[in-house]
Design a protein around this motif. Structure first.
Motif, PDB file in Angstrom:
ATOM      1  N   LYS A 121     -28.113 -13.221  47.071  1.00  0.00           N
ATOM      2  CA  LYS A 121     -29.526 -13.444  46.824  1.00  0.00           C
ATOM      3  C   LYS A 121     -30.206 -13.805  48.142  1.00  0.00           C
ATOM      4  O   LYS A 121     -29.723 -14.659  48.869  1.00  0.00           O
ATOM      5  CB  LYS A 121     -29.699 -14.588  45.823  1.00  0.00           C
ATOM      6  N   ARG A 122     -31.339 -13.113  48.430  1.00  0.00           N
ATOM      7  CA  ARG A 122     -32.072 -13.413  49.655  1.00  0.00           C
ATOM      8  C   ARG A 122     -32.862 -14.695  49.475  1.00  0.00           C
ATOM      9  O   ARG A 122     -33.395 -14.971  48.406  1.00  0.00           O
ATOM     10  CB  ARG A 122     -33.013 -12.268  50.004  1.00  0.00           C
ATOM     11  N   SER A 123     -32.998 -15.432  50.517  1.00  0.00           N
ATOM     12  CA  SER A 123     -33.709 -16.698  50.475  1.00  0.00           C
ATOM     13  C   SER A 123     -35.216 -16.440  50.439  1.00  0.00           C
ATOM     14  O   SER A 123     -35.726 -15.544  51.107  1.00  0.00           O
ATOM     15  CB  SER A 123     -33.341 -17.523  51.709  1.00  0.00           C
TER      16      SER A 123
END
Length: 162
Positions: A14-16
């Motif tokens: 998951k990208r921040s």
């Protein structure tokens, strides 16, 4: 079974959302700061620490104008007209610095208006929709007499047919 394990893929990382939130907050802070600086006059307005005399006498629509009244004129209309006379009174909106010059030229202005109103067709004078056209024609003639840039507008205060 080897094929079943190969089809199960590992979930992607998951990208921040942290950079997106930082960018949004910075945009709001900088936009608000820019608005405040412009609105308060720090930029594009002379500065908040500058001379406040400019704020006290801010130029507006009533700055730099004067009104020159014209004498009431009574013009006799032709026999084919439904009225006998036209009673005409007006004021000229002028640049304040040119008010004395325009006042000096008042006899010429009255002559031009009198000549124009006598020469125009009486049906044009009696037509209610023609007032804007008549006003524009008279203003143009006055501006020719007084010179460009002196007379801003013609204000008709009385236009009575009897």
């Amino acid at each position: 079974m080897a094929t079943a394990e190969a089809t199960v893929e590992a979930e992607p990382k998951k990208r921040s959302k942290k950079p997106l939130l930082i960018g949004l907050v910075l945009a709001l802070v900088l936009g608000g700061g820019g608005f405040y600086a412009t609105f308060s006059g720090m930029i594009l307005g002379g500065g908040a620490g500058g001379d406040h005399a400019e704020e006290e006498h801010a130029p507006g629509p009533l700055q730099g104008i004067a009104f020159v009244p014209l004498q009431t004129m009574v013009i006799s209309l032709g026999a084919d007209s439904g009225s006998e006379h036209l009673r005409f009174t007006a004021q000229l909106e002028v640049v304040k610095s040119a008010a004395d010059d325009v006042t000096t030229l008042t006899p010429r202005i009255l002559d031009v208006l009198n000549s124009y109103l006598r020469a125009i067709d009486t049906a044009s004078i009696e037509d209610p929709q023609a007032m804007a056209r008549l006003r524009a024609q008279m203003l143009r003639r006055i501006q020719v007499v007084t010179g460009e840039g002196r007379v801003r507008d013609l204000l008709i205060t009385e236009f009575v047919l009897n």
